[in-house]
Scaffold this motif. Structure first.
Motif, PDB file in Angstrom:
ATOM      1  N   SER A 147       0.813  -1.220   0.000  1.00 32.18           N
ATOM      2  CA  SER A 147       0.000   0.000   0.000  1.00 32.18           C
ATOM      3  C   SER A 147       0.843   1.264   0.000  1.00 32.18           C
ATOM      4  CB  SER A 147      -0.926   0.001   1.226  1.00 32.18           C
ATOM      5  OG  SER A 147      -0.166  -0.066   2.418  1.00 32.18           O
ATOM      6  N   ARG A 165      -9.511  -0.719   1.528  1.00 33.60           N
ATOM      7  CA  ARG A 165      -8.306  -1.293   0.939  1.00 33.60           C
ATOM      8  C   ARG A 165      -7.587  -0.276   0.066  1.00 33.60           C
ATOM      9  NH1 ARG A 165      -9.457  -6.574  -2.155  1.00 33.60           N
ATOM     10  NH2 ARG A 165      -7.254  -6.287  -2.592  1.00 33.60           N
ATOM     11  N   LYS A 167      -6.007   1.589  -2.932  1.00 37.34           N
ATOM     12  CA  LYS A 167      -6.282   1.559  -4.365  1.00 37.34           C
ATOM     13  C   LYS A 167      -6.037   2.936  -4.940  1.00 37.34           C
ATOM     14  CE  LYS A 167     -10.601   0.274  -3.654  1.00 37.34           C
ATOM     15  NZ  LYS A 167     -10.835   0.503  -2.209  1.00 37.34           N
ATOM     16  N   ILE A 178      -8.751   0.806 -11.917  1.00 36.74           N
ATOM     17  CA  ILE A 178      -8.443   0.896 -10.503  1.00 36.74           C
ATOM     18  C   ILE A 178      -7.423  -0.183 -10.174  1.00 36.74           C
ATOM     19  CG2 ILE A 178      -9.340   0.681  -8.152  1.00 36.74           C
ATOM     20  CD1 ILE A 178     -12.032   1.659  -9.233  1.00 36.74           C
ATOM     21  N   LYS A 180      -5.753  -2.213  -7.275  1.00 39.01           N
ATOM     22  CA  LYS A 180      -5.956  -2.589  -5.885  1.00 39.01           C
ATOM     23  C   LYS A 180      -4.705  -3.296  -5.376  1.00 39.01           C
ATOM     24  CE  LYS A 180     -10.985  -3.001  -6.034  1.00 39.01           C
ATOM     25  NZ  LYS A 180     -12.155  -3.816  -5.615  1.00 39.01           N
ATOM     26  N   ASP A 183      -2.755  -4.893   1.254  1.00 41.16           N
ATOM     27  CA  ASP A 183      -2.390  -4.130   2.432  1.00 41.16           C
ATOM     28  C   ASP A 183      -1.819  -5.064   3.491  1.00 41.16           C
ATOM     29  OD1 ASP A 183      -2.014  -1.880   3.888  1.00 41.16           O
ATOM     30  OD2 ASP A 183      -4.122  -1.481   4.310  1.00 41.16           O
ATOM     31  N   ASP A 186      -4.377  -7.302   5.178  1.00 40.89           N
ATOM     32  CA  ASP A 186      -5.248  -8.108   4.327  1.00 40.89           C
ATOM     33  C   ASP A 186      -4.945  -9.596   4.492  1.00 40.89           C
ATOM     34  OD1 ASP A 186      -6.616  -6.013   3.231  1.00 40.89           O
ATOM     35  OD2 ASP A 186      -5.399  -5.888   1.423  1.00 40.89           O
ATOM     36  N   PRO A 191      -5.623  -9.758  -3.609  1.00 40.31           N
ATOM     37  CA  PRO A 191      -5.859  -9.411  -5.026  1.00 40.31           C
ATOM     38  C   PRO A 191      -6.158 -10.634  -5.891  1.00 40.31           C
ATOM     39  CG  PRO A 191      -3.989  -8.175  -4.168  1.00 40.31           C
ATOM     40  CD  PRO A 191      -4.335  -9.222  -3.140  1.00 40.31           C
ATOM     41  N   GLU A 194      -9.769 -11.918  -5.297  1.00 46.41           N
ATOM     42  CA  GLU A 194     -10.781 -11.117  -5.972  1.00 46.41           C
ATOM     43  C   GLU A 194     -10.741 -11.343  -7.478  1.00 46.41           C
ATOM     44  OE1 GLU A 194     -12.343  -6.478  -6.243  1.00 46.41           O
ATOM     45  OE2 GLU A 194     -10.826  -7.041  -4.754  1.00 46.41           O
ATOM     46  N   ASN A 307     -20.870  -1.540  -2.575  1.00 50.59           N
ATOM     47  CA  ASN A 307     -20.246  -2.415  -3.566  1.00 50.59           C
ATOM     48  C   ASN A 307     -21.223  -2.863  -4.649  1.00 50.59           C
ATOM     49  OD1 ASN A 307     -17.663  -2.291  -2.587  1.00 50.59           O
ATOM     50  ND2 ASN A 307     -17.824  -4.148  -1.344  1.00 50.59           N
ATOM     51  N   ASP A 324     -16.650  -5.516  -7.301  1.00 51.05           N
ATOM     52  CA  ASP A 324     -15.953  -5.794  -6.040  1.00 51.05           C
ATOM     53  C   ASP A 324     -16.492  -7.096  -5.466  1.00 51.05           C
ATOM     54  OD1 ASP A 324     -14.754  -5.724  -3.478  1.00 51.05           O
ATOM     55  OD2 ASP A 324     -14.655  -3.538  -3.545  1.00 51.05           O
TER      56      ASP A 324
END
Length: 407
Positions: A147, A165, A167, A178, A180, A183, A186, A191, A194, A307, A324
């Motif tokens: 991050s 988070r 981004k 975007i 992402k 972090d 996390d 990542p 997702e 979201n 998301d």
């Protein structure tokens, strides 16, 4: 204008320059908005919100007391979470005043609305190249969180994107995406998790934003294409109106268990926002049910109202692309929004079937979709990891145990 009143600007469809559409004042927690007469006289004028900011010629204007007096689409455009913390750090100030946040935020906020005196500052926003971000990530020492790269990209002045988070908006393949980042707090491979879920959601018939997975040594970055922006061949940026489900549902605080915080309520309000002779609202509701079902099946308990959202494109409002979908490693078996009319958020097969007809989905078709989606997720979980160069057992697949109806 004063610190309590500011102009409001909107990017109309296909226009790269905003027009002033009204003025917003915020006094002791009460927000008031007036459309400009010049804007109302335009043949291409659009209401910023189909209900809370509908067109009116009332001299009293439109009032809002929820969310500290911020109308929903203004709240959507305001920085929060990581974006607010980054903005405060880079500006060297604590931004407690909502009007100050709107003024000082960067020009990458969601949607097509800005509330500010200095619109030129918003227009000066330039997204850094994705290659530049990835280069900074690659140079981070092992003990530093990914991050921190967002703070070190050359020319970075903050971001107005929401969420906790890390981004930021980057220019990737000529468009705004975007990025992402992982972090420090996390769960492992957030990542990647997702990315896999978003790819599988598309396989399961859901309209999903384009995603790319970018491994950087031992680190990971997820890229999600922005659906509310378009960069033309000359580099000019057009924007699309957006309203989060939080705005559409007219919610106040983000509190679980609130009666209106439900997929059924969203389907009803979505029909009111999007209902036109040339819009198939039944299909929109079926798409929303598929998203709800997929979140339940894959274990995404982060499906809160910010979201989800609606987007204005091609002259009408409709569901924004899913953007998301991040399954939990340990899923409690409940979603962030209620599934049934009675308010249950338990992610069970029974609840998904119980409510399906509220979304114009036949129970037999719903049962088939649930089984087919489980099969697709189970088979594709490792396939999607392998396809992006990651060992297919890096992330264990969902167990689906929560879908069983409890006795």
């Amino acid at each position: 204008m004063s610190d309590t009143e500011k102009p409001v600007w909107v990017w109309l469809p296909a226009q790269s320059r905003p027009v002033r559409c009204g003025r917003f004042s915020l006094i002791r927690g009460v927000g008031t908005f007036h459309y400009d007469e010049d804007y109302l006289a335009r043949p291409d004028a659009l209401a910023l919100d189909e209900f809370s900011l509908r067109f009116t010629r009332s001299g009293r204007g439109l009032r809002e007391t929820r969310q500290g007096g911020l109308f929903g689409v203004f709240r959507d455009a305001s920085p929060e979470g990581f974006g607010l913390a980054l903005l405060e750090q880079l500006r060297g100030a604590t931004l407690t005043d909502p009007m100050q946040r709107l003024e000082m935020s960067e020009g990458d906020s969601v949607g097509a609305v800005e509330v500010c005196d200095d619109i030129a500052a918003k227009l000066s926003f330039r997204a850094p190249a994705s290659e530049q971000l990835l280069e900074v990530v690659a140079k981070l020492s092992p003990e530093r969180a990914s991050s921190q790269a967002a703070r070190e990209v050359k020319g970075m002045r903050g971001t107005s994107l929401g969420g906790e988070r890390p981004k930021l908006t980057v220019l990737h393949k000529g468009q705004h995406w975007i990025a992402k980042l992982q972090d420090r707090g996390d769960p492992p491979h957030a990542p990647l998790r997702e990315y896999v879920a978003m790819r599988l959601a598309r396989r399961c018939g859901i309209t999903v934003a384009d995603v790319e997975f970018a491994p950087v040594g031992e680190r990971e970055v997820l890229l999600v294409r922005r659906f509310d922006r378009h960069v033309d061949d000359a580099g000019q940026v057009t924007r699309r109106l957006y309203a989060s489900a939080h705005t559409v549902l007219r919610l106040d605080a983000q509190t679980r268990g609130e009666r209106q915080r439900s997929y059924v309520a969203l389907a009803y309000d979505m029909e009111r926002w999007c209902g036109r002779a040339d819009v198939n609202t039944a299909e929109l509701k079926r798409e929303l049910w598929r998203r709800m079902a997929f979140n339940a099946i894959c274990g995404n308990g982060d499906d809160h109202p910010r979201n989800h959202g609606l987007l204005y494109r091609d002259g009408r409002w409709g569901l924004a692309d899913a953007f998301d979908i991040a399954p939990y490693i340990t899923f409690s078996g409940t979603l962030a929004m209620a599934i049934t009319r009675e308010g249950s958020s338990v992610a069970s097969t029974g609840n998904l079937l119980k409510t399906c007809e509220s979304f114009a989905v036949d129970p037999t078709a719903a049962a088939r979709y649930i089984e087919a989606t489980k099969d697709t997720v189970a088979a594709g979980w490792g396939e999607e990891q392998a396809a992006c160069g990651v060992p297919p057992d890096t992330l264990p697949p969902p167990s689906f145990e929560w879908l069983a109806d409890k006795a």
